[in-house]
Design an enzyme around this catalytic site. Structure first.
Site, PDB file in Angstrom:
ATOM      1  N   GLU A 133      36.104  39.815  37.600  1.00  0.00           N
ATOM      2  CA  GLU A 133      37.306  40.337  38.239  1.00  0.00           C
ATOM      3  C   GLU A 133      36.870  41.375  39.248  1.00  0.00           C
ATOM      4  O   GLU A 133      36.071  42.244  38.923  1.00  0.00           O
ATOM      5  CB  GLU A 133      38.234  40.990  37.212  1.00  0.00           C
ATOM      6  CG  GLU A 133      39.601  41.372  37.772  1.00  0.00           C
ATOM      7  CD  GLU A 133      39.558  42.583  38.690  1.00  0.00           C
ATOM      8  OE1 GLU A 133      40.331  42.606  39.660  1.00  0.00           O
ATOM      9  OE2 GLU A 133      38.766  43.483  38.459  1.00  0.00           O
ATOM     10  N   CYS A 172      42.266  41.941  32.411  1.00  0.00           N
ATOM     11  CA  CYS A 172      42.515  42.758  31.206  1.00  0.00           C
ATOM     12  C   CYS A 172      43.985  43.143  31.215  1.00  0.00           C
ATOM     13  O   CYS A 172      44.332  44.286  30.943  1.00  0.00           O
ATOM     14  CB  CYS A 172      41.703  44.037  31.228  1.00  0.00           C
ATOM     15  SG  CYS A 172      40.251  44.012  32.229  1.00  0.00           S
ATOM     16  N   HIS A 209      45.473  48.185  30.269  1.00  0.00           N
ATOM     17  CA  HIS A 209      45.765  49.434  30.974  1.00  0.00           C
ATOM     18  C   HIS A 209      47.222  49.853  30.803  1.00  0.00           C
ATOM     19  O   HIS A 209      47.556  51.020  31.001  1.00  0.00           O
ATOM     20  CB  HIS A 209      45.394  49.331  32.456  1.00  0.00           C
ATOM     21  CG  HIS A 209      43.917  49.320  32.675  1.00  0.00           C
ATOM     22  ND1 HIS A 209      43.160  50.461  32.583  1.00  0.00           N
ATOM     23  CD2 HIS A 209      43.060  48.318  32.931  1.00  0.00           C
ATOM     24  CE1 HIS A 209      41.885  50.145  32.796  1.00  0.00           C
ATOM     25  NE2 HIS A 209      41.799  48.856  33.001  1.00  0.00           N
ATOM     26  N   SER A 222      34.206  49.158  32.642  1.00  0.00           N
ATOM     27  CA  SER A 222      33.243  48.702  33.641  1.00  0.00           C
ATOM     28  C   SER A 222      32.590  49.864  34.390  1.00  0.00           C
ATOM     29  O   SER A 222      31.528  49.685  34.974  1.00  0.00           O
ATOM     30  CB  SER A 222      33.885  47.703  34.605  1.00  0.00           C
ATOM     31  OG  SER A 222      34.119  46.490  33.915  1.00  0.00           O
ATOM     32  N   CYS A 270      44.110  45.936  36.592  1.00  0.00           N
ATOM     33  CA  CYS A 270      43.430  44.673  36.358  1.00  0.00           C
ATOM     34  C   CYS A 270      44.357  43.604  35.804  1.00  0.00           C
ATOM     35  O   CYS A 270      45.032  43.832  34.814  1.00  0.00           O
ATOM     36  CB  CYS A 270      42.270  44.851  35.400  1.00  0.00           C
ATOM     37  SG  CYS A 270      41.389  43.304  35.182  1.00  0.00           S
ATOM     38  N   CYS A 316      34.453  43.720  35.239  1.00  0.00           N
ATOM     39  CA  CYS A 316      35.802  43.609  35.729  1.00  0.00           C
ATOM     40  C   CYS A 316      35.846  44.321  37.065  1.00  0.00           C
ATOM     41  O   CYS A 316      36.193  45.470  37.180  1.00  0.00           O
ATOM     42  CB  CYS A 316      36.749  44.228  34.709  1.00  0.00           C
ATOM     43  SG  CYS A 316      38.166  43.205  34.473  1.00  0.00           S
ATOM     44  N   CYS A 354      30.723  39.461  43.454  1.00  0.00           N
ATOM     45  CA  CYS A 354      29.424  39.766  44.193  1.00  0.00           C
ATOM     46  C   CYS A 354      28.658  38.611  44.907  1.00  0.00           C
ATOM     47  O   CYS A 354      29.001  37.485  44.709  1.00  0.00           O
ATOM     48  CB  CYS A 354      28.633  40.514  43.245  1.00  0.00           C
ATOM     49  SG  CYS A 354      27.264  40.548  42.310  1.00  0.00           S
ATOM     50  N   ARG A 367      36.498  44.693  27.208  1.00  0.00           N
ATOM     51  CA  ARG A 367      35.273  45.096  27.915  1.00  0.00           C
ATOM     52  C   ARG A 367      34.711  46.434  27.442  1.00  0.00           C
ATOM     53  O   ARG A 367      33.661  46.864  27.918  1.00  0.00           O
ATOM     54  CB  ARG A 367      35.513  45.095  29.420  1.00  0.00           C
ATOM     55  CG  ARG A 367      35.638  43.676  29.934  1.00  0.00           C
ATOM     56  CD  ARG A 367      36.219  43.535  31.308  1.00  0.00           C
ATOM     57  NE  ARG A 367      36.441  42.122  31.593  1.00  0.00           N
ATOM     58  CZ  ARG A 367      37.453  41.397  31.129  1.00  0.00           C
ATOM     59  NH1 ARG A 367      38.395  41.952  30.384  1.00  0.00           N
ATOM     60  NH2 ARG A 367      37.560  40.112  31.417  1.00  0.00           N
TER      61      ARG A 367
END
Lengths: 546, 316
Positions: free
Chosen positions: A14, A64, A68, A481, A61, A525, A528, A458
């Site tokens: 993510e 997830c 949060h 993260s 997010c 999360c 790249c 996570r």
């Protein structure tokens, strides 16, 4: 010869993540992790109604998606000093449990599996042998010769169409792929099956949460799903939970064991040193005593010496991040003053801050939870871990690795799935007794402060709020993260992913598959790509695959 | 051209019965506001030989919209990406990473220029020339400028790419704006907005099917949202509407009124000012939607709802 390899974007995560590694003699010698997007949620929250905070932070997010929101209502519950009713605690636990089941299935099959499984090789599999392997390792239905032949035919047709879609440009044929074609086909079949299973499992959230992603039944003081607390809805929940549990027991866990058996060398690669968990799933209003997954910290891998957690010892460093200053502050006093400059791994290279506990980098997440529960003698965890190690013929030390992290995630999925049955039962008992209370009223104070400590898929997640004039004066999130994938700290100590990458073999710097394995094992999360830079000329090589 | 019978045989090999497939087509047809007689045509549109190329660009977002797409159940996501469209770039689920991922995007844009569908998720940060949001070392703004004008059409999925969303909320630290605002006149191609936080995947599938079926985008409202999904307010379709008419309101989440499912207007429900089909199509295979879960609608498919609809627990 030393080479720099940059992966940006890192996909199958993510968000937006960039990983740079220095490779010498076929191994990673140094590593830097960069988060490349800043939105400023903490700044957006200032001056708003504290009751609204969870809806904003939930948008930190969408993967997830629940956590949060949960962390935020818990931190505001703490600030307004409300104790939520037992049913609200149970429903919040069931929603968090559902998040774990969904999240870990998607992570293993859709975000991580293609680091180990060569989809193209599956086309060469002998379908009868695949069926034999499947029947030997599990009780899963749909595991006959004709089932695997259908999957293989479907994949073949897809590849023959010439439109490879999501499978374009994968590292297919890479020498680090070790599974025989038959196991690749087994995993590919389950990759497709899991795509449907995850949509089914997410319905657990919809039953008591209205929808997924972004459940909408939380409030400060409890939950709102009053009309869903009836026999029909609970039966639906139980049916979908049972279906998911079958998938975990008969597909997910056997697959992890089957794949791990071909990658035992990865039990020596990708380990870190220190571990932290806040614990979660409160069994009463007493915390941390009643937490199903215990709170604790481990230094230098000493799993037999679990330490209590002292929250005042957490600080966030910004020396290598794109924020003003170079100091370290506790989250409750945290500042978010962005100051972007060009990415430079020698100075500042990430939008993430670097959280440290007692000035040390700490790995958080499934491995931390499992190690700390194991060290504390948590029965279900001990049984699971010992069972897996026996099946793989591996010592406890094997857990400190990329493979250990991936295995721990699978183990805790089962542990949580099993525990959920008890919480459903408790909810039913309460309703039977006529207790359907799910919300406790409260007064918003003129001023106050609160913290919400959680352990989510996570890892350790904390939210901190400061209320003044009934409004949010300050809000800070310290997310898993940032613990795992942040940059170096004020003392230049590497973050867990940076440490874990060192020593990772890289057979072909132009196709750094092995780097992805370790990065994905943390379930980042944040997202790249890989460029190879020659430190002498600083030239970024663009390379083509296949 | 594959024949229809061959198509059904293949579906059945994949464990999907003809009945299930037609049920899906009927669902999508209904969600699109088309008459049931068009369901067979929808089915035909999905048998096309070349799957249309689609790229999904993720900018300043939370991945909730991508996750929402994964929850589609008519069709399932594996059918959508293996049998219906060719999803050539999607950072969350694609196998390739880094340069190989960027190459996949560049190849599709070049090979199918003017023919691919571009789905945009997330706002575009404009602060410091776009440096607050980078992918592959390039500002998101630059990627949007390169890719979006070359698409056949752009579908803004979610409130962030449609209107700016959460990152755009005051004081908008990263200068985040919608795709249209970021590109201005440079965006010459048609735009459809499917806002929501996140939107229901059936509204994206309905838009794509409309395109496959009629070769054009669906009819839109003044904010460029498909009328089949955003033509009516949540309030007008709400199953609790009769309680509103009868003056039966919830005043506390801990009350008999809450347990009886009365109207949430006084708890802050934004349904009367929100255009969306949540009450009629519901989420996650029709399991539920926020008001059914006892929580007020927060108006998540409306422009600037984070500022204009909040405080969320204050009534309109």
């Amino acid at each position: 010869m030393t080479q720099r390899v940059v992966i940006d974007p890192i996909t199958r995560i993510e968000g937006h993540l960039r990983i740079e590694v220095e490779v010498a003699n076929g191994k990673v010698k140094n590593a830097w992790s960069s988060s490349t997007l800043f939105r400023g949620l903490e700044l957006i929250l200032q001056g708003r109604d504290p009751r609204d905070a969870w809806l904003f932070t939930q948008r930190a997010c969408g993967v997830c998606t629940y956590v949060h929101g949960l962390a935020s209502v818990r931190c505001v519950d703490d600030a307004v000093k409300v104790t939520i009713p037992p049913n609200a605690r149970l429903i919040r636990n069931l929603l968090l449990g559902s998040q774990f089941l969904h999240d870990h299935i998607v992570h293993f099959y859709h975000l991580h599996a293609l680091d180990w499984v060569d989809i193209v090789s599956a086309l060469k599999a002998d379908v009868k042998k695949t069926a034999d392997i499947a029947n030997k390792t599990s009780q899963a239905p749909n595991s006959g010769v004709s089932d695997f032949a259908a999957v293989q035919g479907r994949l073949k047709k897809f590849v023959d169409s010439g439109q490879l879609g999501i499978f374009s440009n994968g590292y297919w044929g890479h020498p680090a792929y070790k599974l025989p074609p038959e196991v690749n086909l087994l995993a590919a079949a389950h990759y497709l099956q899991a795509l449907r299973q995850q949509a089914r499992t997410a319905q657990l959230h919809a039953i008591f949460g209205g929808k997924n992603p972004h459940v909408q039944s939380l409030v400060v003081g409890g939950v709102t799903c009053a009309t869903d607390l009836n026999a029909a809805r609970i039966a639906e929940f139980k049916y979908l939970w049972e279906e998911t549990k079958q998938f975990i027991d008969n597909v997910y866990l056997p697959d992890v064991v089957a794949v791990a058996g071909f990658y035992k060398d990865w039990a020596k690669i990708g380990g870190t040193t220190n571990f932290l968990t806040y614990g979660d799933f409160p069994q009463s209003d007493k915390e941390p005593e009643s937490l199903f997954f215990p709170r604790g910290a481990v230094f230098k891998r000493a799993v037999n010496q679990i330490q209590d957690v002292d929250i005042s010892q957490i600080s966030e460093h910004v020396k290598h991040s794109w924020y003003e200053g170079d100091g370290a502050l506790p989250p409750s006093k945290g500042e978010t003053k962005p100051k972007y400059e060009k990415l430079n791994v020698e100075t500042r290279y990430s939008w993430m801050k670097a959280p440290r506990y007692k000035d040390e980098p700490m790995e958080v997440g499934p491995l931390a939870r499992v190690l700390i529960a194991y060290g504390k003698g948590h029965e279900a965890t001990k049984k699971s871990v010992d069972g897996l190690l026996k099946a793989l013929g591996a010592p406890v030390d094997a857990l400190f690795s990329t493979l250990g992290r991936t295995a721990a995630r699978a183990l805790e999925t089962k542990i949580i799935a099993d525990a959920m049955e008890g919480w459903i039962g408790e909810l039913v008992e309460n309703l039977k007794k006529g207790d359907s209370k799910i919300y406790q009223t409260y007064e918003m104070p003129e001023s106050g402060a609160g913290a919400g400590l959680n352990d989510v898929p996570r890892g350790a997640l904390g939210h901190w709020i400061d209320i003044k004039d009934k409004k949010i004066a300050n809000y800070q999130l310290v997310v898993p993260s940032t613990w795992n994938l942040g940059p170096r700290c004020g003392k230049d100590k590497l973050s867990p992913v940076e440490e874990a990458l060192i020593g990772t073999p890289v057979a072909d710097p132009k196709r750094p598959l092995e780097v992805l394995r370790t990065v994905h094992s943390f379930d980042p999360c944040i997202a790249c790509g890989v460029h190879v830079i020659d430190p002498q000329t600083n030239e970024v090589y663009k390379f083509k695959v296949l | 051209m594959r024949t229809k019978d061959f198509f059904y045989e293949e579906l059945e090999e994949q464990g999907v019965s003809r009945r299930d497939f037609l049920k899906f087509c009927t669902m999508v047809t209904a969600a699109m506001g088309l008459g049931p007689s068009l369901a067979p045509k929808v089915a035909e549109a999905l048998v096309a030989q070349n799957r249309p190329p689609v790229v999904w660009l993720a900018f300043s977002e939370c991945t909730g919209c991508a996750e929402s797409l994964l929850r589609t159940s008519y069709p399932w996501i594996d059918q959508l990406v293996l049998d219906i469209i060719s999803l050539d770039y999607h950072e969350t689920i694609m196998a390739a990473a880094g340069t190989q991922a960027e190459d996949a995007l560049a190849a599709t844009v070049k090979k199918h220029e003017g023919k691919f569908i571009c789905i945009v998720d997330g706002a575009i940060p404009m602060a410091d020339g776009g440096a607050w949001g980078m992918v592959g070392g390039k500002p998101m703004l630059e990627i949007a400028k390169e890719v979006c004008p070359k698409a056949l059409a752009n579908i803004c999925i979610g409130t962030c790419s449609s209107f700016g969303g959460v990152a755009h909320a005051a004081p908008n630290p990263s200068g985040a704006v919608s795709l249209e605002e970021a590109l201005g006149d440079a965006l010459k191609t048609p735009v459809v907005k499917i806002p929501g936080c996140p939107p229901n995947p059936i509204n994206l599938v309905g838009t794509v099917v409309n395109f496959l079926l009629f070769g054009k985008l669906p009819e839109l409202d003044s904010l460029k949202r498909p009328l089949f999904a955003y033509g009516q307010t949540v309030h007008d379709q709400c199953p609790r509407r009769s309680h509103f008419e009868n003056g039966e309101f919830v005043e506390s989440f801990d009350s008999d009124e809450a347990r009886q499912g009365y109207c949430l207007y006084n708890m802050g429900c934004k349904g009367p000012e929100t255009y969306n089909n949540c009450p009629s199509v519901r989420f996650n295979d029709r399991q539920s939607w926020p008001v059914q879960a006892g929580h007020p609608c927060i108006g998540c498919s409306e422009p600037d709802f984070w500022d204009k609809m909040s405080p969320f627990y204050k009534s309109l």
